[in-house]
Design a protein around this motif. Sequence first.
Motif, PDB file in Angstrom:
ATOM      1  N   ARG A 292     -48.761  31.398 -76.932  1.00 40.99           N
ATOM      2  CA  ARG A 292     -47.331  31.071 -76.988  1.00 40.99           C
ATOM      3  C   ARG A 292     -46.725  31.457 -78.333  1.00 40.99           C
ATOM      4  N   ARG A 305     -45.454  32.123 -69.506  1.00 40.07           N
ATOM      5  CA  ARG A 305     -45.699  31.099 -68.489  1.00 40.07           C
ATOM      6  C   ARG A 305     -47.198  30.916 -68.257  1.00 40.07           C
ATOM      7  N   THR A 308     -48.713  28.939 -71.107  1.00 40.39           N
ATOM      8  CA  THR A 308     -48.277  27.543 -71.074  1.00 40.39           C
ATOM      9  C   THR A 308     -48.932  26.789 -69.927  1.00 40.39           C
ATOM     10  N   GLU A 323     -49.477  15.389 -72.859  1.00 41.21           N
ATOM     11  CA  GLU A 323     -49.232  16.692 -73.476  1.00 41.21           C
ATOM     12  C   GLU A 323     -49.061  17.775 -72.411  1.00 41.21           C
ATOM     13  N   ALA A 326     -45.580  17.543 -71.141  1.00 43.48           N
ATOM     14  CA  ALA A 326     -44.613  18.115 -72.088  1.00 43.48           C
ATOM     15  C   ALA A 326     -44.570  19.638 -71.975  1.00 43.48           C
ATOM     16  N   LEU A 327     -45.723  20.285 -71.794  1.00 45.53           N
ATOM     17  CA  LEU A 327     -45.735  21.736 -71.646  1.00 45.53           C
ATOM     18  C   LEU A 327     -45.063  22.167 -70.343  1.00 45.53           C
ATOM     19  N   ASP A 330     -41.454  21.943 -70.852  1.00 49.30           N
ATOM     20  CA  ASP A 330     -40.972  23.025 -71.710  1.00 49.30           C
ATOM     21  C   ASP A 330     -40.641  24.262 -70.880  1.00 49.30           C
ATOM     22  N   THR A 333     -37.474  23.779 -68.936  1.00 50.59           N
ATOM     23  CA  THR A 333     -36.289  23.845 -69.795  1.00 50.59           C
ATOM     24  C   THR A 333     -35.937  25.286 -70.146  1.00 50.59           C
ATOM     25  N   ARG A 334     -36.952  26.125 -70.300  1.00 51.88           N
ATOM     26  CA  ARG A 334     -36.729  27.500 -70.740  1.00 51.88           C
ATOM     27  C   ARG A 334     -36.250  28.423 -69.629  1.00 51.88           C
ATOM     28  N   THR A 344     -44.648  24.356 -62.046  1.00 56.54           N
ATOM     29  CA  THR A 344     -44.594  23.129 -62.847  1.00 56.54           C
ATOM     30  C   THR A 344     -44.352  21.901 -61.975  1.00 56.54           C
TER      31      THR A 344
END
Length: 688
Positions: A292, A305, A308, A323, A326-327, A330, A333-334, A344
Amino acid sequence: MRHLWIVGDRRADRLRAAAEYGPGIVAGCHRRLRGPYTGIDTVLHAVLPKAFARWPELVERHRIALLYGIPELAEVIGAGPRQLAFTGPFEQRTRFYGAQMIRCMNQGIVTFLTEYARVAQAPLVVVFDDLHAAEETTQELVALLLRRGDPEALRVVAGGRRDGLGGQLSTALTRYADMIAVPSSASPVKPADGGDALVRAFVVADGVSDDPAEIAAYEAADAGLRRELHDRRAAELAPGAGYGLRMGAIPYHFERGGDPGGRGREALADALRLSAEIGFSAATVDFGLRGREVTDPDACPDDFRLFTSLAANALVPLDRPDEAYALYMDLRTRYTDARAHMITSYGIAMLYTRFFTPRDHETALAWQNNAVAISALLPDPRERTTRQVFNDNALALIEMHRGNLDRGLELIEAGITRLDQELTPDDWVVHRSQLLYNKTRLLAALGRHEEAYEGFTKLIEMDPYYTDYLSERARISRRRGDLEAALDDYDRAVAMAPPYPELYYNRGTCRAEAGDVAEALADFGYVLEMEPDDVPTLFRRAELLFDAGDLMAAEADVTAGLAVRPGDAELLCLQGMIALERGEAERAADRLDAALVAAPDYAAALVNRAVARFGLGHPDGAVDDLTRALELLGDDPDLLLNRGLAHEAAGRPRQAVDDFDAALSLPGADTAELEPARERCGKLLAGV
């Protein structure tokens, strides 16, 4: 004799100190060299030629564990069998392993090394240096070897700095090794003329040099020179590189070369796939996060991707689900990309249904419904089919967790039919085997054991080295009462798998059920050699030892189990039973009280507390416990006999006679004790 822990800042000083303890195998373990098994590979390359030549059966027993994470060892001992999961393209793989699998492989390697040291009958010294910079897999294996290895036969000399040690290795070193601190023979110096040669030396050492002059020269060198040297070194290493270099020095150099976002990204993606494929969870997280860092998320979204999502997946077996979440968030969100949101959504659903505490199957269902909905909208028909079936399979798992077994089975069967109709037989083979596996487990859960047995048999034929299928079939055989067939499957699984503690535990319980106590104790002993804090195994072994009359050994296992799980009802109950057997009624009652605080309806504890209360002269308390036990277990002639005796002791002959009569009407009644007891109480009622 104990193992040794040599602490110092400089490698040369540590190795000089280690040499005083005799010649041995010296293994540098810095992760930058060859990734997760750096150092372990050195040791195995040193001992395997002799072992394979003189004791081929020893190597054969451990072939799976030896080759799994270090395929290069096939050059020494030949290739090993492969599971179906490793035969298809990475993009079609849907079965991944993780840290738990690697721990089993580590246990297998440790068993091999300890057995090799015994049969070689010559003291073996193994020096593992740079452990502070070793990858987590190597640190874990060395920790296991320190605990399990007899230093008289195989002495571990662990070297490194005090920083950088994981908790497991640090604990093992403290418990099993004598520490020796060595002073540093040199202090940092600034590079003199000819500093470029020092920079080159640092890079050629793949960044593991601890020479102060080389480090200082490298840090002071022109950035362009450093990039050029890293690229040159990577180019030297790349041709014909095996797994180790591809997860170690090669990505390290390309990250620091002239094109970190290009060749660096590609090298890290390669390392990521290798580590994820094998199951090196910690390394996968490391490569994912490093990837990343060097990847432009807009210019290379697919790679970003991948880095991640695979890092997030690998965090789960490391017990770091927050954690991972959270990834996943992320990525959401992107990107507005449908695949990113589908992948996801699935990942988050699995966190909720399998890994978060407490589990939340309703929230998991909401997330997975989103993945299902997106997969139905993918434009490519082939991808749409495979993704829909994949996500329906995940939906079936959630439905199973919600108790909707029939709905789960319906989803999976529909997916199998669809793939059979729309794909060729060679497409998505691993995923199709997974679907059949999930279907078969659901059949077993629904009580359709004959169909499940046939399903597991078919899976064994498809993928004979995936030993979960054998264990599952053995479970069905046990339900049928066919212990011989179950043991055949367990034996076959043990011969083909790394030492899964659960597998040996299950075989041990089956052997005990079949009356083979000695072999059951051997299986439980091996589990506890690997995992001494395994509470179920401590309990089962303690039970067998108790039944054999070895109260001291049984008590030791119970005490060890309670140290790990102080409120365990089964262990507390067994502790009470041991006290009863020793005639310690007060202690027995205390332990059984504690067991019933933990589990108020634990029938075995009620029955044994009744015995303790009776022995202490409290027949009414015994009646209360036996009454509750009868409510839980149903009519039982022995319980009725004992309650009758308690009623008799409390001066209630009518209730005693009723219990004795009820007991005599049941099969298996102890007439030799019941009839005299009934006669005694009958005379009391008659006034005789």
